[in-house]
Design a protein around this motif. Sequence first.
Motif, PDB file in Angstrom:
ATOM      1  N   ASP A  18       0.840  -1.187   0.000  1.00 20.07           N
ATOM      2  CA  ASP A  18       0.000   0.000   0.000  1.00 20.07           C
ATOM      3  C   ASP A  18       0.882   1.245   0.000  1.00 20.07           C
ATOM      4  OD1 ASP A  18      -2.263  -1.507   0.042  1.00 20.07           O
ATOM      5  OD2 ASP A  18      -2.588  -1.334   2.199  1.00 20.07           O
ATOM      6  N   THR A  19       0.597   2.180  -0.909  1.00 18.30           N
ATOM      7  CA  THR A  19       1.340   3.433  -1.043  1.00 18.30           C
ATOM      8  C   THR A  19       0.372   4.570  -1.355  1.00 18.30           C
ATOM      9  OG1 THR A  19       1.731   2.854  -3.363  1.00 18.30           O
ATOM     10  CG2 THR A  19       3.509   2.372  -1.803  1.00 18.30           C
ATOM     11  N   PRO A  20       0.772   5.832  -1.082  1.00 17.47           N
ATOM     12  CA  PRO A  20      -0.120   6.957  -1.402  1.00 17.47           C
ATOM     13  C   PRO A  20      -0.350   7.112  -2.897  1.00 17.47           C
ATOM     14  CG  PRO A  20       1.571   7.608   0.169  1.00 17.47           C
ATOM     15  CD  PRO A  20       1.950   6.265  -0.331  1.00 17.47           C
ATOM     16  N   GLN A  21       0.682   6.813  -3.694  1.00 12.46           N
ATOM     17  CA  GLN A  21       0.587   6.898  -5.142  1.00 12.46           C
ATOM     18  C   GLN A  21       0.866   5.535  -5.745  1.00 12.46           C
ATOM     19  OE1 GLN A  21      -0.472   9.676  -6.541  1.00 12.46           O
ATOM     20  NE2 GLN A  21      -0.469  10.757  -4.564  1.00 12.46           N
ATOM     21  N   PRO A  22       0.291   5.242  -6.900  1.00 14.67           N
ATOM     22  CA  PRO A  22       0.546   3.925  -7.505  1.00 14.67           C
ATOM     23  C   PRO A  22       2.032   3.714  -7.793  1.00 14.67           C
ATOM     24  CG  PRO A  22      -1.275   5.061  -8.609  1.00 14.67           C
ATOM     25  CD  PRO A  22      -0.636   6.075  -7.710  1.00 14.67           C
ATOM     26  N   LEU A  23       2.493   2.501  -7.586  1.00 20.78           N
ATOM     27  CA  LEU A  23       3.864   2.171  -7.963  1.00 20.78           C
ATOM     28  C   LEU A  23       3.980   2.173  -9.479  1.00 20.78           C
ATOM     29  CD1 LEU A  23       4.655  -0.833  -5.569  1.00 20.78           C
ATOM     30  CD2 LEU A  23       5.307   1.567  -5.273  1.00 20.78           C
ATOM     31  N   SER A  24       5.117   2.611  -9.979  1.00 23.19           N
ATOM     32  CA  SER A  24       5.337   2.626 -11.420  1.00 23.19           C
ATOM     33  C   SER A  24       5.425   1.201 -11.955  1.00 23.19           C
ATOM     34  CB  SER A  24       6.627   3.376 -11.755  1.00 23.19           C
ATOM     35  OG  SER A  24       7.753   2.649 -11.278  1.00 23.19           O
ATOM     36  N   THR A  25       5.234   1.062 -13.249  1.00 21.49           N
ATOM     37  CA  THR A  25       5.358  -0.256 -13.875  1.00 21.49           C
ATOM     38  C   THR A  25       6.744  -0.837 -13.645  1.00 21.49           C
ATOM     39  OG1 THR A  25       3.736   0.328 -15.569  1.00 21.49           O
ATOM     40  CG2 THR A  25       5.219  -1.504 -16.054  1.00 21.49           C
ATOM     41  N   ILE A  26       7.766   0.000 -13.732  1.00 18.41           N
ATOM     42  CA  ILE A  26       9.139  -0.467 -13.524  1.00 18.41           C
ATOM     43  C   ILE A  26       9.330  -0.952 -12.093  1.00 18.41           C
ATOM     44  CG2 ILE A  26      11.542   0.263 -13.406  1.00 18.41           C
ATOM     45  CD1 ILE A  26      11.021   2.096 -15.772  1.00 18.41           C
ATOM     46  N   MET A  27       8.786  -0.214 -11.128  1.00 15.10           N
ATOM     47  CA  MET A  27       8.921  -0.625  -9.730  1.00 15.10           C
ATOM     48  C   MET A  27       8.180  -1.934  -9.475  1.00 15.10           C
ATOM     49  SD  MET A  27      10.106  -0.352  -6.748  1.00 15.10           S
ATOM     50  CE  MET A  27      10.853   1.284  -6.669  1.00 15.10           C
ATOM     51  N   ARG A  28       7.017  -2.088 -10.035  1.00 17.59           N
ATOM     52  CA  ARG A  28       6.282  -3.348  -9.867  1.00 17.59           C
ATOM     53  C   ARG A  28       7.080  -4.513 -10.446  1.00 17.59           C
ATOM     54  NH1 ARG A  28      -0.200  -2.534 -10.440  1.00 17.59           N
ATOM     55  NH2 ARG A  28      -0.387  -0.599  -9.262  1.00 17.59           N
ATOM     56  N   GLU A  29       7.670  -4.308 -11.587  1.00 15.02           N
ATOM     57  CA  GLU A  29       8.482  -5.359 -12.200  1.00 15.02           C
ATOM     58  C   GLU A  29       9.686  -5.700 -11.326  1.00 15.02           C
ATOM     59  OE1 GLU A  29       9.407  -3.802 -16.021  1.00 15.02           O
ATOM     60  OE2 GLU A  29       7.472  -4.387 -16.926  1.00 15.02           O
ATOM     61  N   ARG A  30      10.299  -4.689 -10.728  1.00 16.79           N
ATOM     62  CA  ARG A  30      11.459  -4.939  -9.861  1.00 16.79           C
ATOM     63  C   ARG A  30      11.059  -5.705  -8.605  1.00 16.79           C
ATOM     64  NH1 ARG A  30      15.650  -0.245  -8.875  1.00 16.79           N
ATOM     65  NH2 ARG A  30      16.670  -2.090  -7.994  1.00 16.79           N
ATOM     66  N   VAL A  31       9.880  -5.387  -8.065  1.00 18.83           N
ATOM     67  CA  VAL A  31       9.387  -6.123  -6.896  1.00 18.83           C
ATOM     68  C   VAL A  31       9.166  -7.588  -7.257  1.00 18.83           C
ATOM     69  CG1 VAL A  31       7.425  -6.421  -5.349  1.00 18.83           C
ATOM     70  CG2 VAL A  31       8.367  -4.135  -5.728  1.00 18.83           C
ATOM     71  N   LEU A  32       8.542  -7.845  -8.393  1.00 22.60           N
ATOM     72  CA  LEU A  32       8.274  -9.225  -8.813  1.00 22.60           C
ATOM     73  C   LEU A  32       9.571  -9.970  -9.109  1.00 22.60           C
ATOM     74  CD1 LEU A  32       5.156  -8.690 -11.114  1.00 22.60           C
ATOM     75  CD2 LEU A  32       5.218  -9.443  -8.724  1.00 22.60           C
ATOM     76  N   GLU A  33      10.542  -9.303  -9.693  1.00 22.24           N
ATOM     77  CA  GLU A  33      11.842  -9.938  -9.936  1.00 22.24           C
ATOM     78  C   GLU A  33      12.524 -10.294  -8.628  1.00 22.24           C
ATOM     79  OE1 GLU A  33      13.981  -7.133 -12.264  1.00 22.24           O
ATOM     80  OE2 GLU A  33      12.838  -7.522 -14.104  1.00 22.24           O
ATOM     81  N   LEU A  34      12.444  -9.384  -7.655  1.00 24.21           N
ATOM     82  CA  LEU A  34      13.056  -9.627  -6.347  1.00 24.21           C
ATOM     83  C   LEU A  34      12.438 -10.854  -5.680  1.00 24.21           C
ATOM     84  CD1 LEU A  34      13.734  -6.877  -3.663  1.00 24.21           C
ATOM     85  CD2 LEU A  34      12.826  -9.097  -3.027  1.00 24.21           C
ATOM     86  N   THR A  35      11.110 -10.935  -5.695  1.00 26.16           N
ATOM     87  CA  THR A  35      10.443 -12.063  -5.036  1.00 26.16           C
ATOM     88  C   THR A  35      10.723 -13.377  -5.760  1.00 26.16           C
ATOM     89  OG1 THR A  35       8.386 -11.652  -6.267  1.00 26.16           O
ATOM     90  CG2 THR A  35       8.614 -10.594  -4.129  1.00 26.16           C
TER      91      THR A  35
END
Length: 303
Positions: A18-35
């Motif tokens: 949960d964040t005040p603003q939507p995560l960018s597409t790049i950030m979402r991809e980095r999170v999924l890569e990390l996991t």
Amino acid sequence: MPNCRFSFDAIGTRFEIDTPQPLSTIMRERVLELTEDFDRLYSRFRDTSLIAKIAAAKGGGVFAFPPDAAVMFDLYDRLHTATDGAVDPLVGADLERLGYDRSYSLVSTSDTAPCPALQRPACNRPAWNRDVTRHGATLTTGRPLTIDLGALGKGRLVDLIADLLKSKDIENFLVDGSGDMRHRGNLPVTVGLEDPRDPSRVIGIATLADGALCASAVNRRAWGDGLHHVVDGRTGRPTHDVIATWAVAADAATADGLAKALFFAPAARLRQAFDFSFVRLFADGRAEVSDNFDGEVFTEKGH
């Protein structure tokens, strides 16, 4: 409080950011890569993971993990000592025998009595402080060992996601890995403490601000008669005196590990080695609450 949510599945459970603003597409991809990288390395359910290679090494071997794995291994060292061996990442084989295996058979193949803690070496049960030699993030083993990092692995992944968000100057967020939470920001969040006897109810609330709260309960991954994922490393059997715990600490890996340790060790002993607050719910309905817990518990309190 944050009102934009990014949800995804990782390491067999549901995560939400949960964040005040939507995560960018790049950030979402980095999170999924990390996991995905985390799961690929540490999962005992994947044949190609380093954990699986340790389990398959008939004569043992030397296994080099990434340097940051030392954070988890250091924490296991401390928890293993503080609980007299009850918290042990070598319970993987026990979980598999009890039915929590790669195929999720949920059928126990263990028909032997639990190994008494004092007779553990005679029972040939592995122990983290005896069967693994560690130098930083490198483990040396002498026989096949089935490692399960469930006692604090999910919390560690929550921390890694939080570190990624902080590295991109995201100042307000809540990372929630199915009950393992890491918060950052100016506005605290209120968290309900789910009653394991009735998940539609709570036994209390906690206020979380710039820290981590992790929960563990015997109903979360349970199957069969009295079988669940909270296993005593000294006996290889699930514990039954405590049914749920909540721990609050500076980081999620520590809070996650302490939530497991509270099933086995007196809180006073754990607090000699760790800075945290907690709630512990016993099978008879009593709740033990630390004097520094920021929240309220509705059930009967006892010690």
